[in-house]
Design a protein around this motif. Structure first.
Motif, mmCIF file in Angstrom:
data_model
loop_
_atom_site.group_PDB
_atom_site.id
_atom_site.type_symbol
_atom_site.label_atom_id
_atom_site.label_comp_id
_atom_site.label_asym_id
_atom_site.label_seq_id
_atom_site.Cartn_x
_atom_site.Cartn_y
_atom_site.Cartn_z
ATOM 1 N N GLU A 113 -50.865 101.422 34.097
ATOM 2 C CA GLU A 113 -50.148 100.271 33.737
ATOM 3 C C GLU A 113 -49.199 101.343 32.784
ATOM 4 N N THR A 114 -48.084 100.550 32.504
ATOM 5 C CA THR A 114 -47.330 100.038 31.110
ATOM 6 C C THR A 114 -46.909 99.524 30.858
ATOM 7 N N GLY A 115 -45.877 99.244 30.107
ATOM 8 C CA GLY A 115 -44.910 97.904 29.572
ATOM 9 C C GLY A 115 -44.409 98.099 30.309
ATOM 10 N N GLU A 116 -44.092 96.974 30.109
ATOM 11 C CA GLU A 116 -42.787 96.231 31.146
ATOM 12 C C GLU A 116 -41.321 95.959 30.316
ATOM 13 N N ALA A 117 -41.270 96.140 28.652
ATOM 14 C CA ALA A 117 -40.505 95.813 27.682
ATOM 15 C C ALA A 117 -39.302 96.767 27.397
ATOM 16 N N PRO A 118 -38.495 96.566 27.266
ATOM 17 C CA PRO A 118 -37.359 98.030 25.893
ATOM 18 C C PRO A 118 -38.253 98.452 25.415
ATOM 19 N N GLY A 119 -38.347 100.265 24.950
ATOM 20 C CA GLY A 119 -38.732 101.002 24.759
ATOM 21 C C GLY A 119 -40.116 101.806 25.274
ATOM 22 N N PHE A 120 -39.933 101.397 27.317
ATOM 23 C CA PHE A 120 -40.638 102.146 27.994
ATOM 24 C C PHE A 120 -40.354 102.714 29.125
ATOM 25 N N GLU A 121 -38.625 103.209 28.943
ATOM 26 C CA GLU A 121 -38.254 103.506 29.897
ATOM 27 C C GLU A 121 -38.101 104.402 30.032
ATOM 28 N N VAL A 122 -38.626 105.478 28.606
ATOM 29 C CA VAL A 122 -39.019 106.626 29.175
ATOM 30 C C VAL A 122 -39.923 107.275 29.834
ATOM 31 N N ALA A 123 -41.139 106.274 29.611
ATOM 32 C CA ALA A 123 -42.609 106.401 30.193
ATOM 33 C C ALA A 123 -41.915 106.392 31.867
ATOM 34 N N TRP A 124 -41.537 105.649 31.839
ATOM 35 C CA TRP A 124 -40.857 105.240 33.713
ATOM 36 C C TRP A 124 -40.244 106.341 34.463
ATOM 37 N N ARG A 125 -39.344 106.970 34.129
ATOM 38 C CA ARG A 125 -38.811 107.906 35.006
ATOM 39 C C ARG A 125 -39.571 109.028 34.651
ATOM 40 N N ILE A 126 -40.243 108.942 33.474
ATOM 41 C CA ILE A 126 -41.381 110.890 33.889
ATOM 42 C C ILE A 126 -42.429 109.833 35.065
ATOM 43 N N TYR A 127 -43.055 108.443 35.509
ATOM 44 C CA TYR A 127 -43.865 108.302 36.749
ATOM 45 C C TYR A 127 -42.938 108.277 37.107
ATOM 46 N N GLU A 128 -41.445 107.639 37.409
ATOM 47 C CA GLU A 128 -41.319 107.925 38.379
ATOM 48 C C GLU A 128 -40.300 109.516 39.283
ATOM 49 N N ARG A 129 -40.007 109.991 37.980
ATOM 50 C CA ARG A 129 -39.846 111.294 38.688
ATOM 51 C C ARG A 129 -40.773 112.274 39.211
ATOM 52 N N SER A 130 -42.078 111.990 38.454
ATOM 53 C CA SER A 130 -43.115 112.509 39.404
ATOM 54 C C SER A 130 -44.376 111.650 40.837
ATOM 55 N N GLY A 131 -43.260 111.169 41.350
ATOM 56 C CA GLY A 131 -43.172 110.117 42.345
ATOM 57 C C GLY A 131 -44.049 109.211 42.705
ATOM 58 N N PHE A 132 -44.454 107.978 41.319
ATOM 59 C CA PHE A 132 -45.407 107.411 41.147
ATOM 60 C C PHE A 132 -44.312 105.981 41.639
ATOM 61 N N THR A 133 -45.039 105.130 42.463
ATOM 62 C CA THR A 133 -44.280 103.375 42.961
ATOM 63 C C THR A 133 -44.695 102.492 42.719
ATOM 64 N N GLN A 134 -43.402 101.778 41.979
ATOM 65 C CA GLN A 134 -44.027 100.606 41.358
ATOM 66 C C GLN A 134 -44.762 99.820 42.695
ATOM 67 N N CYS A 135 -45.898 99.250 41.905
ATOM 68 C CA CYS A 135 -46.925 98.323 43.038
ATOM 69 C C CYS A 135 -47.329 97.098 42.250
ATOM 70 N N GLY A 136 -48.431 96.692 42.898
ATOM 71 C CA GLY A 136 -48.370 95.182 42.054
ATOM 72 C C GLY A 136 -49.818 94.956 41.255
ATOM 73 N N ALA A 137 -49.874 94.223 40.905
ATOM 74 C CA ALA A 137 -51.521 94.542 39.527
ATOM 75 C C ALA A 137 -52.227 95.237 40.382
ATOM 76 N N VAL A 138 -53.083 95.954 39.268
ATOM 77 C CA VAL A 138 -54.066 96.656 39.662
ATOM 78 C C VAL A 138 -55.212 96.739 38.623
ATOM 79 N N LEU A 139 -56.080 96.926 39.486
ATOM 80 C CA LEU A 139 -57.266 97.156 39.108
ATOM 81 C C LEU A 139 -58.334 95.195 38.273
#
Length: 155
Positions: A113-139
């Motif tokens: 789980e990470t933030g959905e606001a401006p300021g989290f773009e770098v985190a999204w890139r790291i996860y997506e470049r590492s093969g993570f895909t967006q999904c619905g709410a977890v846990l």
């Protein structure tokens, strides 16, 4: 950059300092009730492995954690790199260590789980470049609109 990454206890001053810096960075980005931060003491529990990245001088420059939930499920928690090393792929290297530990432990799926606001773009890139895909709410995270969820399944 000369970088060493190892599993370490979070009960060290330099790790505590990184946790404080991460919290300070996050607080203005998302309403407090939608921030799901592990404390250093929670990070020291047996179900959590904390990886610390250290530069050639032995200074802590980043961290990432794997929290095991049972039944083949792991969660990426407390990803952080110090500002002076951002852009040098320290976060990606830490995430690779988390993934390798998850595989070694026989986990079949990682979520986060990470933030959905401006300021989290770098985190999204790291996860997506590492093969993570967006999904619905977890846990047990709420689907509040303030969080973005990712998963990665292992074959």
């Amino acid at each position: 950059m000369d970088l060493a990454i190892a599993a370490e206890t979070p009960l060290q001053d330099d790790v505590r300092d990184m946790v404080s810096a991460l919290n300070a960075h996050m607080i203005p980005l998302t309403p407090r009730e939608f921030q799901f931060q592990l404390t250093v003491e929670q990070m020291a529990e047996p179900s959590v492995t904390v990886f610390v990245a250290r530069n050639g001088d032995g200074n802590a420059v980043g961290m990432a954690s794997l929290k095991e939930h049972g039944e083949g499920l792991g969660e990426v928690k407390r990803m952080f790199t110090k500002p002076e090393v951002r852009g040098q792929r320290v976060g990606s290297a830490l995430l690779q260590q988390v993934e390798q530990r998850a595989r070694d432990r026989g986990l079949s799926r990682l979520v986060l789980e990470t933030g959905e606001a401006p300021g989290f773009e770098v985190a999204w890139r790291i996860y997506e470049r590492s093969g993570f895909t967006q999904c619905g709410a977890v846990l047990d995270y709420p689907d509040s609109g303030y969080s973005r969820f990712y998963e990665k399944k292992f074959a």
